[in-house]
Design a protein around this motif. Structure first.
Motif, short mmCIF file in Angstrom:
data_model
loop_
_atom_site.label_atom_id
_atom_site.label_comp_id
_atom_site.label_asym_id
_atom_site.label_seq_id
_atom_site.Cartn_x
_atom_site.Cartn_y
_atom_site.Cartn_z
N ILE A 1 0.83 -1.21 0.00
CA ILE A 1 0.00 0.00 0.00
C ILE A 1 0.86 1.26 0.00
N ALA A 2 0.45 2.21 -0.83
CA ALA A 2 1.17 3.48 -0.93
C ALA A 2 0.17 4.63 -0.81
N PHE A 3 0.62 5.71 -0.22
CA PHE A 3 -0.19 6.92 -0.16
C PHE A 3 0.66 8.06 -0.72
N ASP A 4 0.06 8.84 -1.61
CA ASP A 4 0.81 9.89 -2.28
C ASP A 4 0.28 11.25 -1.84
N GLU A 5 1.12 12.00 -1.15
CA GLU A 5 0.65 13.29 -0.64
C GLU A 5 0.39 14.30 -1.76
N ARG A 6 1.12 14.17 -2.86
CA ARG A 6 0.94 15.10 -3.98
C ARG A 6 -0.49 15.06 -4.52
N THR A 7 -1.05 13.84 -4.57
CA THR A 7 -2.35 13.68 -5.23
C THR A 7 -3.46 13.32 -4.25
N GLY A 8 -3.10 12.95 -3.04
CA GLY A 8 -4.11 12.50 -2.09
C GLY A 8 -4.69 11.13 -2.42
N ARG A 9 -4.01 10.39 -3.27
CA ARG A 9 -4.51 9.05 -3.65
C ARG A 9 -3.73 7.94 -2.97
N ILE A 10 -4.46 6.84 -2.70
CA ILE A 10 -3.75 5.61 -2.34
C ILE A 10 -3.62 4.74 -3.59
N THR A 11 -2.54 3.96 -3.60
CA THR A 11 -2.37 2.92 -4.61
C THR A 11 -2.20 1.61 -3.83
N VAL A 12 -3.07 0.66 -4.10
CA VAL A 12 -2.95 -0.65 -3.46
C VAL A 12 -2.58 -1.66 -4.53
N VAL A 13 -1.58 -2.49 -4.21
CA VAL A 13 -1.15 -3.53 -5.12
C VAL A 13 -1.46 -4.87 -4.47
N SER A 14 -2.23 -5.71 -5.15
CA SER A 14 -2.45 -7.05 -4.61
C SER A 14 -2.11 -8.08 -5.67
#
Lengths: 344, 344, 344, 344
Positions: free
Chosen positions: C295-308
């Protein structure tokens, strides 16, 4: 039983860990390292998250023989030759996967490996661990020299014919093909994806160090065997070896040849001689300890063609090492090795 | 010049289109089909969007000889045998890639191909289009039988040794490996990705229909050649063939063998004999019309090992067909074939 | 315990056989076929030589419920819908891997699958077998609808975020990638090696039938979930799925997000949430029943990216079916599923 | 015209050589090296046997500007920044493929690349060489900053939508996939065959240095563009990039969206917008300079999905560099770039 693995961060060591960490008679695995002590093993292999809690342990040759019952050496060439003299082999059984102890003749070793041979006293003690052909000696051994990946496939493919004295002993040609994991985990141009994918290469032409290992084993079955031709190719795949073996037949029919092979291996759980007309492909033994064999006889030429396949990391390395471990310790030969091939 | 391609929707036909649509002496390509007339060719091959504006045309055997100057037949087995009697070969030159015309002896054809042979009158007229070995006859030919992919690699690998009578003519063994595109575009279990990827297979053991084609060509160079062993393997890659060829040397040293090969092919643009000690891999000819050769001599066994590689769709099919097209029409042999291999 | 497999000759059926034939609580496997009765199973899968002695058995719907204790249906779409009404589900437990029972709404099924839905009476009875999220219901179920491969990866990747109401429910985008075995064993242009190898494709754009299955599961966790975007890609590999999931985060920091996922799955043996900054690759679950999540959270965009990632034939099909089989029967959830991933 | 290539032994340099050595307006290629002067180029790339007679030449910054007319820099990061101040750009045109000159803001460069930025005086002079979007400026440029591989695919996929102000500028998500050659020729764990084959990985999550390059280009078209999400994945193949792009549509129908893209690229030879409902796969541009685009609009979600594919070494590097070379010199834009994709 406590076991140790030297060289656990290589592919052979990792495959040993896969097998030994689930083995019914193994209570503990100690993972030795020459350089990364204290590091968590799963950091080298994230697929072991939640499976391996071990950290890597520095090699302490003075005490290693009392830390474990059996020591697997999956180390780079030369390391076993260097470490073994310091280890008391009355206290610990050793299974060496590295090749250091495979050739009985030091000069032969030095001429093919281009490095100093191990102490002949140790080499003499080592039993050649081709499990199917050497079962009794393996049971009583304290040191096993585990066969090379190519020799395992080639010798199993040739043993019935050579020991039966049924082929022209000067006619043996082995065309061998291997997946890339056989080259080990160390990066290099030869294992770069872009140079290997969608490519088929020949390498070490007439110079592969497995040539004398194969000849030594065949000569023990039949002293008339002459120098043979053995070429090795790199296949764009990760695991798997096929050897396609050619030899002139002194006589016979396809049925006789096939019967010979079936009979020869009838008590060998891990050798599967395929029905007449069927030939194995490498994926059919993927992840398992099987060696599958197909045999053809060509009346036009009087030659047999034998096809043998193994998973190079299993029957060609870690699987056979565990099979030998089972034999040495009186366990069921198949303990921890019952998995079916992963297909597709 | 106007050319026609029968079988344009197969891989061989598509590769012909790639070459002919950019060929300096070709003005128009007519793409014939047996079943999909009127369909846009790019619908079969979306990579040709913006390149091919052609629609597929129904085959009209009555008129085809006046529609085109040269007809390439990349059709399935049997189609050429059926169509050619209806085509007037005084009016149109024919290059057949299908195999129907390769074997001079009808019985041999029928025994290996398991189908009826073409009319011997046509087969007799067909010149075997191994460009390097048959250049003069190709120049004057009206019908070319374009060689098979494996025979191209094998014969080029063996020609200097066999024609020089320098090997034991009863000792030839060819271990061949091919990428999957050689099996054609038709779906089937044998080309299913999941059964082919990360897998290495042997197939048609002792039964490949290219065996008599290779023997026929070698016998023309040297009538002492005996039945040879030829086995074929499927490599998990799309393009490329390697043949690893083994034979007993009557005499010689590595240098003499290498000199022989260099000299034999000194005027052949598309055959690259590699320096002593260097062996080609299949990717090194990818997408090009080269055949690269490496040669080794082993003093231990007295055998030579010759390695030859081609792109099976180029020098093994469409590329050689265009090379023959150039020769037949008096163009520069390399016209439209100058591309370097695509690497990596 | 006696189990039956309908559709044993497909890849899902074969993977079920791999697991069930070594399962500690399974005594016998009956392999049902619609068309190849009496044929030896190993003839379909030569890698099972010496492992499978079974022959395929014709489906006898009248008696099947008394022949086995649990029936796995790995049949093509429609077969379960057709067979289940004839089977007495008081006598046999059923685990359906085919998709026929996954959508509760018949109209939705028919609009996405383009075929008639199963009898709603059966669909209603079926428990959705996403083992981690539905454990109690699975334990008491007589019919399980085993989740699709993509939905398993996507729903496990989204569950903590969606059920916690921590993402913008209208922002979900799932970019999914799968290996080729997901397409099944039937040959076709879409699985031809030469069209798939060294190629990366998108398919069924905005039309994949797993879209409503994912939405149905997420809506049960959080009724504010809006239609989502889900695209599927074919990777040149045999096994493995990755879903890369994007969503707008209502709040949070990377640490909070990571803690949420760790906490959510803390009792789930087969879900491995990776350390902060580490992301799983598909090979790290190869041949195993794990679902690994990064799991990643990107402060620039306010989005999470989840990899499963999962192995599509294991956690995405047969592995999860066996996990459900264990739960339904009160066995240890991991029985027969303890194998480590095969690496490399 | 004489051209020079710095970094010829890398994959980008080798692809430049493939194109320039057959280019109709190039008479001579000088291949510069920092460390292997005098070595024959074909020794680095045996596929060039018989094609390249060049030896590598030491870089002589003092004189390089008078040795060649155009200098291609395919060197590792930092080399262009270091060399360019010593080269007289009035005398030689420069096309830099390395990334050193792509970001106009030094601080942004330093924060993403983690290394010192080039002299802003040089960066300012450099024209961003996305050929289709910047044609006029490229024609008059003396220094070109050749775009990154991912930015080429992503920006071409987004340009019509972003410049038309037709999408929600805060909604852009780019899911990118690349073949392994993008990582360069240097060996390392990340490109080891056994770790890459039959594996699918995500890497540099939220940290890829191509993010600011894409944002900079989009902001020039539309100043409302917000920080976007861009994730990169490694596909087990050698060549090819696909970007799957997601964005919320302000309005529109599929037909309108498709018409917009067709119209936008109607004069662009190398951009092929596919018919409605058809999406490109990477192999369909293999070895060619095309960028193929497919577009979908989903009424359920109001989102567009754009798929763009390129060959990362061609349109993503060397091909586009030659396209820019053609534009700068007044040649036909397609000179030396007319080859069809190699398929299959």
């Amino acid at each position: 039983m406590k076991v140790g693995i030297i060289g656990a961060t290589g592919y052979g060591g990792n495959e040993l860990y896969r097998l030994l960490s689930k083995h019914p008679h193994v209570k503990e695995c100690i993972l030795y390292t020459s350089s990364e002590a204290e590091k968590a093993y799963r950091d080298s292999y994230p697929h072991l998250t939640g499976i391996s809690g071990e950290s890597l342990t520095a090699i302490n040759t003075a005490g290693i023989d009392s830390e474990v019952d059996v020591l697997f050496m999956a180390s780079p060439p030369g390391a076993a030759a260097e470490l073994l003299p310091e280890i008391c082999m009355e206290k610990v059984k050793v299974i060496d996967l590295s090749g250091d102890l495979r050739l009985r003749d030091s000069k032969t070793y030095e001429s093919w490996y281009k490095r100093k041979a191990a102490d002949p006293a140790i080499t003499r003690k080592a039993v050649y661990g081709l499990s199917e052909l050497n079962k009794e000696a393996i049971r009583g051994a304290s040191v096993i020299s585990n066969p090379g990946c190519f020799p395992t496939a080639a010798i199993l493919g040739l043993a019935p014919a050579v020991s039966g004295e049924l082929i022209d002993e000067s006619s043996i040609i082995i065309d061998a093909k291997t997946g890339v994991s056989g080259a080990g985990r160390k990066p290099g141009a030869g294992v770069h994806y872009a140079e290997t994918n969608e490519n088929f290469k020949i390498y070490k032409v007439n110079e592969h160090q497995h040539i004398p290992e194969i000849e030594q084993a065949l000569l023990e079955m039949n002293s008339a065997v002459k120098p043979l031709t053995f070429q090795t190719h790199l296949v764009p795949m990760t695991r798997g070896i096929m050897t396609t073996i050619y030899a002139g037949a002194k006589s016979g029919s396809l049925k006789e040849w096939h019967d010979l092979y079936k009979e020869f291996y009838k008590d060998c759980y891990f050798v599967r001689v395929r029905p007449v007309g069927e030939f194995p492909s490498t994926k059919e033994v993927y992840g398992s300890n099987y060696c599958d064999i197909g045999i053809a006889f060509d009346e036009r030429t009087g030659r047999i063609t034998v096809v043998s396949v193994i998973d190079n990391l299993m029957k060609g390395a870690a699987g056979q090492a565990v099979q030998n471990f089972n034999l040495m310790n009186g366990f069921d030969e198949t303990a921890g090795l019952e998995m079916a091939p992963l297909y597709p």
